[in-house]
Design a protein around this motif. Structure first.
Motif, PDB file in Angstrom:
ATOM      1  N   ALA E  23      69.338  27.065-122.968  1.00  0.00           N
ATOM      2  CA  ALA E  23      69.237  26.213-121.842  1.00  0.00           C
ATOM      3  C   ALA E  23      68.698  26.816-120.782  1.00  0.00           C
ATOM      4  O   ALA E  23      68.758  28.269-120.180  1.00  0.00           O
ATOM      5  N   HIS E  24      68.242  26.134-119.776  1.00  0.00           N
ATOM      6  CA  HIS E  24      67.777  26.632-118.364  1.00  0.00           C
ATOM      7  C   HIS E  24      68.485  25.829-117.365  1.00  0.00           C
ATOM      8  O   HIS E  24      68.667  24.751-117.575  1.00  0.00           O
ATOM      9  N   VAL E  25      69.138  27.036-116.461  1.00  0.00           N
ATOM     10  CA  VAL E  25      69.892  26.387-115.541  1.00  0.00           C
ATOM     11  C   VAL E  25      69.339  26.862-114.212  1.00  0.00           C
ATOM     12  O   VAL E  25      68.972  27.800-114.002  1.00  0.00           O
ATOM     13  N   SER E  38      68.345  31.890-117.919  1.00  0.00           N
ATOM     14  CA  SER E  38      68.164  31.232-119.066  1.00  0.00           C
ATOM     15  C   SER E  38      69.123  31.622-120.142  1.00  0.00           C
ATOM     16  O   SER E  38      69.423  33.163-120.409  1.00  0.00           O
TER      17      SER E  38
END
Lengths: 69, 69, 69, 69, 69, 69
Positions: E23-25, E38
């Motif tokens: 996931a990218h936050v 990441s």
């Protein structure tokens, strides 16, 4: 031993510079170009790293940044 | 721009494989050998990375592992 | 092959979760505890990683953070 | 505090070796085995790290390499 | 919990983009600017990360590259 | 030069601390807050890093850990 890291660049050690705890090792790649590794002094001694010795630079793909002009 | 990372290996993009969020980019180095980078999909689009384009693999020395036989 | 990374934790693969490009591999350590590795799908196939197989988690000392309560 | 890094290995500090700027800290894990961390001297002082103190080695899954024989 | 990583940048989550495994936050920093992390999907769920939530970007000093024009 | 790393935080160098091989560079960010980079002594000299100079902290998204209270 096989490892998951995708990058393994073969070469010859050109220079070893020991610090207080961290050493810099320069590897001249077979195809030309230099890769510098920052590793522990213990690792240098443990692997017997010295100028002229064959060595491989191993790099995880998630540690490679891509640049373009 | 000049950067502190000690390793910059020039080459040409050989393959770009996009994932759901993470892409794998293969760079064929000038001196031979392939370096694979794992970067974000956004970076691929932002830099316009495509097969045949010149690119440089940038690696911090603290991310390089040394191996010997 | 001997490598400069100072940390090598032996165990057995407990789970392999393949993504679009990135896989998560869980290794149950000999002394207990789980280490999760995020590697490329290619590495999983290349090394034939599967549940029950012996594997070692290799970690550079510069990638270890220390925490205290 | 909860953190996204997937690996947290609990243990006791076995050795602290201070360098000019970088320190090496050895943590003996609960289940056996040693993890070495390379951190800043400031972090050692800031966290009061010393032999015998409880500590946890925290490692991002993207920093774990998997090896098989 | 106190940790050895020297960089802790506070902010608010602006976007969470889940992939197949990664996931990218995006964290909007207090002082302005965005930091993208990441991390694993499990970490997003485990920490209950969502838009608007307070979060801190933690970065080891050995993972910071310096650039100048 | 454009690079794939997603994080580029602009600021001004506040302190440079040279070690035996590794230097610590503190960058005061435009929006406030300090980022510490651990880089090689050669990089400090090569880039002419000094207190008061403009500099950017570059961080790969895979090197960012997210923390919540």
């Amino acid at each position: 031993m096989k490892i998951s890291a995708r990058n393994a660049l073969e070469g010859t050690i050109k220079e070893v510079h020991m610090g207080a705890t961290t050493a810099h090792v320069e590897i001249e790649l077979k195809g030309g170009g230099i890769v510098t590794a920052s590793i522990t002094n213990e690792a240098v001694e443990d692997l017997g790293l010295a100028v002229g010795k064959k060595a491989t630079a191993i790099i995880k793909s998630s540690d490679v940044i891509v640049a373009v002009d």
